[in-house]
Scaffold this motif. Structure first.
Motif, PDB file in Angstrom:
ATOM      1  N   LEU A  37      26.295 106.086  -1.932  1.00 16.46           N
ATOM      2  CA  LEU A  37      27.002 105.706  -0.703  1.00 16.46           C
ATOM      3  C   LEU A  37      28.368 105.095  -1.025  1.00 16.46           C
ATOM      4  O   LEU A  37      29.353 105.364  -0.329  1.00 16.46           O
ATOM      5  N   VAL A  38      28.430 104.276  -2.089  1.00 10.55           N
ATOM      6  CA  VAL A  38      29.707 103.696  -2.514  1.00 10.55           C
ATOM      7  C   VAL A  38      30.666 104.808  -2.962  1.00 10.55           C
ATOM      8  O   VAL A  38      31.867 104.772  -2.654  1.00 10.55           O
ATOM      9  N   THR A  39      30.133 105.800  -3.678  1.00  4.91           N
ATOM     10  CA  THR A  39      30.945 106.937  -4.135  1.00  4.91           C
ATOM     11  C   THR A  39      31.543 107.695  -2.958  1.00  4.91           C
ATOM     12  O   THR A  39      32.747 107.996  -2.938  1.00  4.91           O
ATOM     13  N   ILE A  40      30.707 108.019  -1.973  1.00  4.96           N
ATOM     14  CA  ILE A  40      31.175 108.766  -0.801  1.00  4.96           C
ATOM     15  C   ILE A  40      32.212 107.952  -0.036  1.00  4.96           C
ATOM     16  O   ILE A  40      33.302 108.449   0.275  1.00  4.96           O
ATOM     17  N   LEU A  41      31.886 106.690   0.241  1.00  5.71           N
ATOM     18  CA  LEU A  41      32.794 105.837   1.013  1.00  5.71           C
ATOM     19  C   LEU A  41      34.121 105.635   0.291  1.00  5.71           C
ATOM     20  O   LEU A  41      35.204 105.782   0.879  1.00  5.71           O
ATOM     21  N   MET A  70      36.497 116.501  -5.056  1.00  8.17           N
ATOM     22  CA  MET A  70      35.631 117.112  -6.065  1.00  8.17           C
ATOM     23  C   MET A  70      34.542 116.136  -6.515  1.00  8.17           C
ATOM     24  O   MET A  70      33.402 116.538  -6.765  1.00  8.17           O
ATOM     25  N   ASP A  71      34.892 114.850  -6.618  1.00  8.93           N
ATOM     26  CA  ASP A  71      33.897 113.842  -7.008  1.00  8.93           C
ATOM     27  C   ASP A  71      32.785 113.734  -5.967  1.00  8.93           C
ATOM     28  O   ASP A  71      31.607 113.562  -6.312  1.00  8.93           O
ATOM     29  N   ILE A  72      33.148 113.835  -4.689  1.00  3.45           N
ATOM     30  CA  ILE A  72      32.144 113.819  -3.620  1.00  3.45           C
ATOM     31  C   ILE A  72      31.222 115.023  -3.762  1.00  3.45           C
ATOM     32  O   ILE A  72      29.992 114.903  -3.708  1.00  3.45           O
ATOM     33  N   CYS A  73      31.813 116.208  -3.966  1.00  6.56           N
ATOM     34  CA  CYS A  73      31.018 117.435  -4.121  1.00  6.56           C
ATOM     35  C   CYS A  73      30.146 117.367  -5.377  1.00  6.56           C
ATOM     36  O   CYS A  73      28.963 117.741  -5.356  1.00  6.56           O
ATOM     37  N   PHE A  74      30.728 116.880  -6.472  1.00  3.88           N
ATOM     38  CA  PHE A  74      30.056 116.797  -7.770  1.00  3.88           C
ATOM     39  C   PHE A  74      28.784 115.958  -7.686  1.00  3.88           C
ATOM     40  O   PHE A  74      27.702 116.375  -8.114  1.00  3.88           O
ATOM     41  N   THR A  75      28.906 114.759  -7.112  1.00  4.39           N
ATOM     42  CA  THR A  75      27.734 113.878  -7.014  1.00  4.39           C
ATOM     43  C   THR A  75      26.739 114.381  -5.979  1.00  4.39           C
ATOM     44  O   THR A  75      25.524 114.197  -6.143  1.00  4.39           O
ATOM     45  N   THR A  76      27.230 115.048  -4.929  1.00  7.73           N
ATOM     46  CA  THR A  76      26.333 115.546  -3.879  1.00  7.73           C
ATOM     47  C   THR A  76      25.458 116.690  -4.386  1.00  7.73           C
ATOM     48  O   THR A  76      24.350 116.900  -3.886  1.00  7.73           O
ATOM     49  N   VAL A  77      25.927 117.410  -5.388  1.00  9.92           N
ATOM     50  CA  VAL A  77      25.125 118.472  -6.002  1.00  9.92           C
ATOM     51  C   VAL A  77      23.906 117.887  -6.708  1.00  9.92           C
ATOM     52  O   VAL A  77      22.847 118.524  -6.768  1.00  9.92           O
ATOM     53  N   ILE A  78      24.031 116.661  -7.223  1.00  6.98           N
ATOM     54  CA  ILE A  78      22.995 116.080  -8.089  1.00  6.98           C
ATOM     55  C   ILE A  78      22.196 114.964  -7.422  1.00  6.98           C
ATOM     56  O   ILE A  78      20.958 114.990  -7.417  1.00  6.98           O
ATOM     57  N   VAL A 248      40.135 106.789 -16.441  1.00  8.06           N
ATOM     58  CA  VAL A 248      39.232 107.815 -15.905  1.00  8.06           C
ATOM     59  C   VAL A 248      38.998 108.915 -16.938  1.00  8.06           C
ATOM     60  O   VAL A 248      37.866 109.367 -17.128  1.00  8.06           O
ATOM     61  N   VAL A 249      40.059 109.333 -17.625  1.00 14.60           N
ATOM     62  CA  VAL A 249      39.938 110.362 -18.666  1.00 14.60           C
ATOM     63  C   VAL A 249      38.988 109.911 -19.771  1.00 14.60           C
ATOM     64  O   VAL A 249      38.121 110.679 -20.222  1.00 14.60           O
ATOM     65  N   ALA A 250      39.114 108.657 -20.207  1.00 16.75           N
ATOM     66  CA  ALA A 250      38.257 108.127 -21.280  1.00 16.75           C
ATOM     67  C   ALA A 250      36.792 108.121 -20.859  1.00 16.75           C
ATOM     68  O   ALA A 250      35.910 108.527 -21.633  1.00 16.75           O
ATOM     69  N   LEU A 251      36.505 107.663 -19.635  1.00 15.73           N
ATOM     70  CA  LEU A 251      35.123 107.632 -19.137  1.00 15.73           C
ATOM     71  C   LEU A 251      34.546 109.040 -19.009  1.00 15.73           C
ATOM     72  O   LEU A 251      33.417 109.310 -19.435  1.00 15.73           O
ATOM     73  N   PHE A 252      35.325 109.931 -18.420  1.00 17.44           N
ATOM     74  CA  PHE A 252      34.854 111.289 -18.132  1.00 17.44           C
ATOM     75  C   PHE A 252      34.640 112.084 -19.415  1.00 17.44           C
ATOM     76  O   PHE A 252      33.552 112.605 -19.672  1.00 17.44           O
ATOM     77  N   TYR A 253      35.677 112.172 -20.243  1.00 15.91           N
ATOM     78  CA  TYR A 253      35.587 113.007 -21.444  1.00 15.91           C
ATOM     79  C   TYR A 253      34.749 112.372 -22.547  1.00 15.91           C
ATOM     80  O   TYR A 253      34.117 113.092 -23.327  1.00 15.91           O
ATOM     81  N   GLY A 254      34.732 111.050 -22.605  1.00 10.46           N
ATOM     82  CA  GLY A 254      33.912 110.399 -23.628  1.00 10.46           C
ATOM     83  C   GLY A 254      32.448 110.769 -23.523  1.00 10.46           C
ATOM     84  O   GLY A 254      31.807 111.147 -24.511  1.00 10.46           O
ATOM     85  N   SER A 255      31.913 110.711 -22.300  1.00 13.33           N
ATOM     86  CA  SER A 255      30.501 111.034 -22.101  1.00 13.33           C
ATOM     87  C   SER A 255      30.237 112.534 -22.218  1.00 13.33           C
ATOM     88  O   SER A 255      29.210 112.960 -22.754  1.00 13.33           O
ATOM     89  N   PRO A 284      32.443 108.945 -10.910  1.00 14.79           N
ATOM     90  CA  PRO A 284      32.901 109.221  -9.536  1.00 14.79           C
ATOM     91  C   PRO A 284      32.873 107.995  -8.633  1.00 14.79           C
ATOM     92  O   PRO A 284      33.698 107.879  -7.721  1.00 14.79           O
ATOM     93  N   MET A 285      31.936 107.069  -8.886  1.00 15.99           N
ATOM     94  CA  MET A 285      31.872 105.843  -8.090  1.00 15.99           C
ATOM     95  C   MET A 285      33.025 104.906  -8.439  1.00 15.99           C
ATOM     96  O   MET A 285      33.607 104.256  -7.555  1.00 15.99           O
TER      97      MET A 285
END
Length: 314
Positions: A37-41, A70-78, A248-255, A284-285
């Motif tokens: 919900l925090v991510t969507i909002l 895209m982050d909203i769509c990405f998390t909504t898929v999962i 954001v790049v470090a968090l995303f690509y690191g994992s 995404p949140m």
């Protein structure tokens, strides 16, 4: 239960989830529902704030608004499926549903990476070649970058899913993950996956590493340019425009690098599930907070959005 290639009897997989402990299902449901919900909002607010302030109608914020979408769509898929399974006893997902989830997960995830690369290019041009910024980052060029990001990502996802659909699944149908990711699904296959893994690794390197190298090259050029600025204030101002994006790049690509750029034999169920949560749910949140807390332009946009909402209420 037998799941065979090209078989009409193909039925379902079981998603094991984050934990099989019954005592943890409801607490995990509450935590991930809150995060979703925090991510969507947060991401909806970013999109609306950019739309509300005409001064934010620039290439950088165009890419940011698309990244938020895209982050909203990405998390909504999962996440919604994960939430349902946390309160369900069966925890099943159909074979077709699994492939569909895998497709959109990869498509939206890869689009995220290309948008991050586009934002890095925007900062590169703004800092290193500001006099040509309007030409280089024209609306036409930005639109081409957006269309290219989506097209490459969806073609990549389609190829991966087509390769996955050709495999046979004859033994266990329990996926030791909270969604249909490629590595844990490949682990279940009784087909020879060596050729598939080779194609996947080669193609994935090309698709995922390309935007990553683009980001590295952009920031290398930016650092060289900024170091030539004589004043400390000028250096800080230039670097401050990149801080949020770099985080954001470090968090995303690191994992992502930790999870996917290893042989299948090195796949670890527990470690990879925890790491996957980082880029599928946590990043995404956090993105709306990272891009707004230290960004004066976004704060102004959010205030303008708040003022508009007050006017509508009146």
């Amino acid at each position: 239960m037998e799941i065979k290639n090209h078989s009409s009897s193909t039925s379902a997989f079981i998603l094991l989830g984050l934990s099989s402990n019954p005592q943890l299902q409801k607490p995990l449901f509450a935590v991930f529902l809150f995060m979703y919900l925090v991510t969507i909002l947060g991401n909806v607010l970013i999109i609306l704030a950019i739309h509300a302030d005409s001064r934010l109608h620039t290439p950088m914020y165009l890419f940011l608004s698309n990244l938020s979408f895209m982050d909203i769509c990405f998390t909504t898929v999962i996440v919604p499926k994960m939430l349902v399974n946390l309160l369900s006893e069966t925890k099943a997902i159909s074979y077709i549903g699994c492939l569909v989830q895998m497709y959109f997960f990869m498509a939206f995830g890869n689009t995220d990476s290309y948008l991050l690369a586009s934002m890095a290019i925007d900062r590169l041009v703004a800092i290193c070649n500001p006099f040509h910024y309007d030409v280089a980052m024209s609306p036409q060029h930005c639109l081409l970058m957006l269309l290219g990001s989506c097209s490459i990502s969806h073609l990549h996802a389609l190829l991966r899913v087509l390769l996955m659909s050709r495999l046979s699944f004859c033994a266990s149908h329990v996926i030791k993950h909270f969604f249909c990711d490629t590595q844990p699904v490949l682990k279940l296959s009784c087909s020879d996956t060596s050729s598939s893994q080779m194609v996947v690794m080669t193609e994935t390197l090309a698709v995922i590493v390309t935007p990553f190298l683009c980001i590295l090259f952009s920031y290398l050029r930016i650092i060289i340019t900024v170091l030539r600025i004589p004043s400390a204030a000028g250096k800080w101002k230039a670097f401050s425009t990149c801080g949020s994006h770099l985080t954001v790049v470090a968090l995303f690509y690191g994992s992502i690098i930790y999870v996917y750029f290893r042989p299948l034999s090195m796949y670890s169920v527990v470690k990879d599930r925890v790491t996957t949560v980082t880029y599928t749910v946590v990043t995404p949140m956090l993105n709306p907070f990272i891009y707004s807390l230290r960004n004066k332009d976004m704060k102004r946009g959010l205030r303008k959005l708040r003022d508009r909402i007050h006017l509508w209420k009146e």
